[in-house]
Design a protein around this motif. Structure first.
Motif, PDB file in Angstrom:
ATOM      1  N   SER A 247       0.813  -1.219   0.000  1.00 20.52           N
ATOM      2  CA  SER A 247       0.000   0.000   0.000  1.00 20.52           C
ATOM      3  C   SER A 247       0.842   1.263   0.000  1.00 20.52           C
ATOM      4  O   SER A 247       0.353   2.345  -0.353  1.00 20.52           O
TER       5      SER A 247
ATOM      6  N   SER B  75      -1.987   2.226  -4.450  1.00 24.53           N
ATOM      7  CA  SER B  75      -3.184   2.437  -3.642  1.00 24.53           C
ATOM      8  C   SER B  75      -4.087   1.200  -3.628  1.00 24.53           C
ATOM      9  O   SER B  75      -4.421   0.634  -4.668  1.00 24.53           O
TER      10      SER B  75
ATOM     11  N   ASP C 238      -7.109   1.508  -2.364  1.00 20.55           N
ATOM     12  CA  ASP C 238      -8.433   2.103  -2.176  1.00 20.55           C
ATOM     13  C   ASP C 238      -9.503   1.313  -2.931  1.00 20.55           C
ATOM     14  O   ASP C 238      -9.303   0.896  -4.077  1.00 20.55           O
TER      15      ASP C 238
ATOM     16  N   SER D 295      -5.316   5.891  -9.631  1.00 24.44           N
ATOM     17  CA  SER D 295      -4.748   6.311  -8.353  1.00 24.44           C
ATOM     18  C   SER D 295      -4.146   7.704  -8.395  1.00 24.44           C
ATOM     19  O   SER D 295      -3.881   8.293  -7.345  1.00 24.44           O
TER      20      SER D 295
ATOM     21  N   THR E 139     -10.066   5.714  -8.148  1.00 20.84           N
ATOM     22  CA  THR E 139     -10.125   4.557  -7.268  1.00 20.84           C
ATOM     23  C   THR E 139      -8.681   4.159  -6.977  1.00 20.84           C
ATOM     24  O   THR E 139      -7.764   4.941  -7.223  1.00 20.84           O
ATOM     25  N   GLY E 140      -8.461   2.949  -6.488  1.00 21.26           N
ATOM     26  CA  GLY E 140      -7.110   2.493  -6.247  1.00 21.26           C
ATOM     27  C   GLY E 140      -6.474   1.889  -7.488  1.00 21.26           C
ATOM     28  O   GLY E 140      -6.995   2.010  -8.609  1.00 21.26           O
TER      29      GLY E 140
END
Length: 245
Positions: A138, A142, A144, A188, A221-222
């Motif tokens: 992480s 990301s 997320d 990201s 988003t991630g």
């Protein structure tokens, strides 16, 4: 009367530690929309291959070329979708056979700068790189939008990345690759920041500035949108696949 353009085949290629399974949710949504899509597992990421740890970037590029060269796949130039670390072999494919690719879609990724490698400092005696602990990962990418179930599946199905794939420089010589229409899906990092870094010559993004036809899409988003936003990612890919300019 003009005939409708043939439907392209969308070929989905996931990044490090991942196989075709990573695209299951996206494939489902693409199929619902009527798109033809196939996901592939790159050499080195098939857990059943006893020689997988010795596979190289050239092996991966050759496998992609073999797939898209099949008449049932590439009768019409394909749309290549490259997530994350799939950018190395896909950049090689664009260099070797740009005529086979109708469009390339980079998912939280981008084309590689000639002569660079993903991890040139990886020790030569490291045969493979397992998926790191998520607290380490992480800090690099990301997470997320990923649920505990997503993370559990990731951990259970991840295959260590061959060291040779990570260390090998990507040699690019064919300027024709730069004419392949290109869509950048920014997850990201926002597209404005990515393009600013590209203009500034940041080594991770500099190659973007060389492409003739670049389209950018924000999908916040991630780093693994195929799990955090599969329906939305499928829609972005489908839209990109049918772009004519």
């Amino acid at each position: 009367m003009n005939s409708a353009p043939k439907q392209p085949t969308i070929v989905l290629i996931a990044g490090h530690w991942l196989g075709a399974w990573a695209w299951d949710g996206v494939i489902e949504h693409l199929a619902t929309g009527g798109s033809r899509a196939v996901a592939m597992t790159l050499p080195g990421l098939d857990a059943s291959d006893p020689e997988r740890a010795t596979r190289t970037l050239h092996d991966q590029a050759a496998a992609i070329i073999d797939l898209i060269g099949q008449p049932e796949i590439g009768s019409e130039a394909v749309v290549l979708v490259a997530h994350s670390g799939a950018n190395g072999p896909v950049s090689l494919v664009l260099d070797r056979h740009p005529e086979l690719v109708r469009r390339v879609v980079w998912v939280d990724s981008g084309p590689v700068t000639a002569g660079t490698s993903f991890a040139s400092d990886l020790p030569e005696d490291m045969v493979e790189l397992p998926l790191p602990p998520f607290d380490v990962l992480s800090a690099q990418a990301s997470l997320d939008g990923l649920s505990p179930a997503d993370l559990d599946r990731f951990r259970a199905k991840a295959v260590p990345e061959p060291g040779a794939v990570l260390r090998q420089p990507v040699e690019l010589t064919n300027a024709a690759r730069l004419a392949v229409p290109t869509t950048l899906v920014c997850c990201s990092l926002p597209s404005a920041q990515v393009l600013e870094l590209a203009r500034a010559g940041h080594p991770m993004f500099a190659a973007l500035a060389e492409f003739d036809d670049l389209d950018v899409v924000d999908l916040p988003t991630g780093h693994w949108p195929m799990w955090s936003r599969p329906r939305d990612l499928a829609q972005v890919i489908e839209s990109a696949a049918f772009r004519t300019s």
